[in-house]
Design a protein around this motif. Structure first.
Motif, PDB file in Angstrom:
ATOM      1  N   GLY A 298      -2.112   2.121   4.922  1.00  0.00           N
ATOM      2  CA  GLY A 298      -1.091   1.541   4.069  1.00  0.00           C
ATOM      3  C   GLY A 298      -1.624   0.764   2.881  1.00  0.00           C
ATOM      4  O   GLY A 298      -0.858   0.092   2.180  1.00  0.00           O
ATOM      5  N   TYR A 299      -2.920   0.859   2.626  1.00  0.00           N
ATOM      6  CA  TYR A 299      -3.504   0.174   1.477  1.00  0.00           C
ATOM      7  C   TYR A 299      -3.091   0.890   0.180  1.00  0.00           C
ATOM      8  O   TYR A 299      -3.025   2.113   0.139  1.00  0.00           O
ATOM      9  N   THR A 300      -2.850   0.117  -0.851  1.00  0.00           N
ATOM     10  CA  THR A 300      -2.654   0.706  -2.178  1.00  0.00           C
ATOM     11  C   THR A 300      -4.017   0.930  -2.817  1.00  0.00           C
ATOM     12  O   THR A 300      -5.031   0.386  -2.355  1.00  0.00           O
ATOM     13  N   LYS A 301      -4.033   1.692  -3.899  1.00  0.00           N
ATOM     14  CA  LYS A 301      -5.313   1.928  -4.579  1.00  0.00           C
ATOM     15  C   LYS A 301      -5.881   0.632  -5.151  1.00  0.00           C
ATOM     16  O   LYS A 301      -7.090   0.452  -5.198  1.00  0.00           O
ATOM     17  N   ASP A 302      -5.013  -0.259  -5.602  1.00  0.00           N
ATOM     18  CA  ASP A 302      -5.494  -1.557  -6.097  1.00  0.00           C
ATOM     19  C   ASP A 302      -6.181  -2.338  -4.980  1.00  0.00           C
ATOM     20  O   ASP A 302      -7.228  -2.950  -5.193  1.00  0.00           O
ATOM     21  N   MET A 303      -5.589  -2.322  -3.787  1.00  0.00           N
ATOM     22  CA  MET A 303      -6.195  -3.022  -2.645  1.00  0.00           C
ATOM     23  C   MET A 303      -7.524  -2.388  -2.253  1.00  0.00           C
ATOM     24  O   MET A 303      -8.496  -3.087  -1.943  1.00  0.00           O
ATOM     25  N   ILE A 304      -7.577  -1.054  -2.271  1.00  0.00           N
ATOM     26  CA  ILE A 304      -8.811  -0.355  -1.891  1.00  0.00           C
ATOM     27  C   ILE A 304      -9.923  -0.651  -2.886  1.00  0.00           C
ATOM     28  O   ILE A 304     -11.098  -0.804  -2.508  1.00  0.00           O
ATOM     29  N   SER A 305      -9.575  -0.765  -4.157  1.00  0.00           N
ATOM     30  CA  SER A 305     -10.592  -1.026  -5.188  1.00  0.00           C
ATOM     31  C   SER A 305     -11.222  -2.405  -5.025  1.00  0.00           C
ATOM     32  O   SER A 305     -12.307  -2.660  -5.564  1.00  0.00           O
ATOM     33  N   GLU A 306     -10.567  -3.281  -4.265  1.00  0.00           N
ATOM     34  CA  GLU A 306     -11.099  -4.623  -4.060  1.00  0.00           C
ATOM     35  C   GLU A 306     -12.018  -4.721  -2.849  1.00  0.00           C
ATOM     36  O   GLU A 306     -12.638  -5.765  -2.605  1.00  0.00           O
ATOM     37  N   LEU A 307     -12.113  -3.638  -2.085  1.00  0.00           N
ATOM     38  CA  LEU A 307     -13.006  -3.635  -0.931  1.00  0.00           C
ATOM     39  C   LEU A 307     -14.458  -3.605  -1.385  1.00  0.00           C
ATOM     40  O   LEU A 307     -14.812  -2.889  -2.320  1.00  0.00           O
TER      41      LEU A 307
ATOM     42  N   PRO B 285     -16.796   0.664  -4.445  1.00  0.00           N
ATOM     43  CA  PRO B 285     -17.089   0.186  -5.812  1.00  0.00           C
ATOM     44  C   PRO B 285     -16.432   1.059  -6.888  1.00  0.00           C
ATOM     45  O   PRO B 285     -17.111   1.627  -7.751  1.00  0.00           O
ATOM     46  N   PHE B 286     -15.109   1.166  -6.818  1.00  0.00           N
ATOM     47  CA  PHE B 286     -14.388   2.007  -7.767  1.00  0.00           C
ATOM     48  C   PHE B 286     -13.165   1.257  -8.281  1.00  0.00           C
ATOM     49  O   PHE B 286     -12.564   0.464  -7.563  1.00  0.00           O
ATOM     50  N   SER B 287     -12.786   1.564  -9.498  1.00  0.00           N
ATOM     51  CA  SER B 287     -11.573   0.989 -10.059  1.00  0.00           C
ATOM     52  C   SER B 287     -10.364   1.786  -9.570  1.00  0.00           C
ATOM     53  O   SER B 287     -10.508   2.896  -9.026  1.00  0.00           O
ATOM     54  N   SER B 288      -9.174   1.231  -9.780  1.00  0.00           N
ATOM     55  CA  SER B 288      -7.954   1.938  -9.402  1.00  0.00           C
ATOM     56  C   SER B 288      -7.846   3.277 -10.127  1.00  0.00           C
ATOM     57  O   SER B 288      -7.406   4.281  -9.560  1.00  0.00           O
ATOM     58  N   LYS B 289      -8.269   3.297 -11.395  1.00  0.00           N
ATOM     59  CA  LYS B 289      -8.211   4.530 -12.178  1.00  0.00           C
ATOM     60  C   LYS B 289      -9.132   5.595 -11.582  1.00  0.00           C
ATOM     61  O   LYS B 289      -8.780   6.780 -11.511  1.00  0.00           O
ATOM     62  N   SER B 290     -10.328   5.158 -11.154  1.00  0.00           N
ATOM     63  CA  SER B 290     -11.261   6.096 -10.534  1.00  0.00           C
ATOM     64  C   SER B 290     -10.694   6.640  -9.223  1.00  0.00           C
ATOM     65  O   SER B 290     -10.879   7.820  -8.887  1.00  0.00           O
ATOM     66  N   LEU B 291      -9.981   5.791  -8.500  1.00  0.00           N
ATOM     67  CA  LEU B 291      -9.385   6.225  -7.237  1.00  0.00           C
ATOM     68  C   LEU B 291      -8.244   7.204  -7.470  1.00  0.00           C
ATOM     69  O   LEU B 291      -8.003   8.090  -6.637  1.00  0.00           O
ATOM     70  N   GLU B 292      -7.543   7.048  -8.588  1.00  0.00           N
ATOM     71  CA  GLU B 292      -6.511   8.027  -8.946  1.00  0.00           C
ATOM     72  C   GLU B 292      -7.143   9.404  -9.109  1.00  0.00           C
ATOM     73  O   GLU B 292      -6.621  10.427  -8.638  1.00  0.00           O
ATOM     74  N   LYS B 293      -8.288   9.447  -9.783  1.00  0.00           N
ATOM     75  CA  LYS B 293      -8.994  10.714  -9.986  1.00  0.00           C
ATOM     76  C   LYS B 293      -9.505  11.271  -8.660  1.00  0.00           C
ATOM     77  O   LYS B 293      -9.447  12.479  -8.418  1.00  0.00           O
TER      78      LYS B 293
END
Length: 239
Positions: free
Chosen positions: A176-185, A189-197
């Motif tokens: 249930g994590y959002t991409k913004d939350m995952i990027s903070e782990l 070491p990825f930004s939200s934009k990188s996770l979108e890709k």
């Protein structure tokens, strides 16, 4: 084999009688030096009566945890004393694990072949992790299932070119994590934009040859579970 002294802890009088009968018939080396039906009866008994083995029921007085507590305390103060669990908790696998963590030398389930001389003698000879046939079957079944799941995961990783970040990303999406939350782990070491890709790339790999428009996070996670890339029973979050 030399005689050894046994204390039996069982809170149901009929089952206590049955256990004593089994010991008398199956284990002639066992000399029962005392019995207890409650924790309050047990501690004065074990302190006043030398024993080599405690045959311990886990459920006492309606509680399934008292036996584990007794085992832990007994092993802490008397590490040389053997503790063989003899329990009717035939479905509570978590309780079995707790008993082993508490120092139990073995577990015998009150089902199937029940208690035999083999388990008692094996424990008294110094062996640990002694189980009777019913619990051994459950352990082996769990082991085989675990091996199959590992094989399925390895095959999926190779087939779909999954790296550790893909797995971590999918696992946290499933939690249930959002991409913004995952990027903070710290482990991602990825930004939200990188996770979108990365999400778009995973969709293209996991749904290769299919129409991918409209595939959302939920469908992606379900596909990852179907392909054994993530295991819904082993979902844990990173820091």
């Amino acid at each position: 084999m030399d005689k050894y002294r046994v204390i039996v802890v069982e809170d149901v009088s009929l089952e206590l009688k049955g256990t004593l009968s089994i010991l008398k018939a199956e284990v002639p080396e066992a000399e029962v030096v005392g019995t207890a039906m409650t924790e309050q009866e047990f501690w004065p008994l074990v302190e006043s009566t030398p024993a080599d083995l405690v045959l311990l029921d886990l459920g006492l007085g309606g509680s399934t945890t008292i036996g584990v507590d007794i085992c832990r305390r007994l092993k802490a103060g008397n590490p040389q004393m053997k503790v063989l669990i003899f329990t009717g908790e035939i479905l509570n696998e978590r309780l079995w694990a707790d008993a082993l963590d508490a120092g139990a030398d073995g577990i015998v389930l009150k089902t199937g072949e029940l208690l035999t001389r083999n388990e008692v003698v094996t424990v008294m000879s110094g062996r640990q992790m002694v189980f009777n046939q019913p619990i051994l079957k459950k352990i082996v079944d769990r082991f085989k299932r675990s091996i199959r799941e590992e094989d399925q995961y390895r095959n999926a990783v190779l087939m779909y070119d999954i790296d550790e970040y893909d797995e971590r990303f999918l696992r946290h999406l499933a939690l249930g994590y959002t991409k913004d939350m995952i990027s903070e782990l710290r482990s991602m070491p990825f930004s939200s934009k990188s996770l979108e890709k990365r999400q778009a790339d995973l969709v293209s790999r996991l749904f290769a040859g299919e129409e991918t428009r409209g595939i959302n996070v939920t469908r992606l996670v379900v596909r990852a579970i179907e392909l054994h890339i993530i295991n819904p029973s082993k979902l844990e979050a990173d820091e």
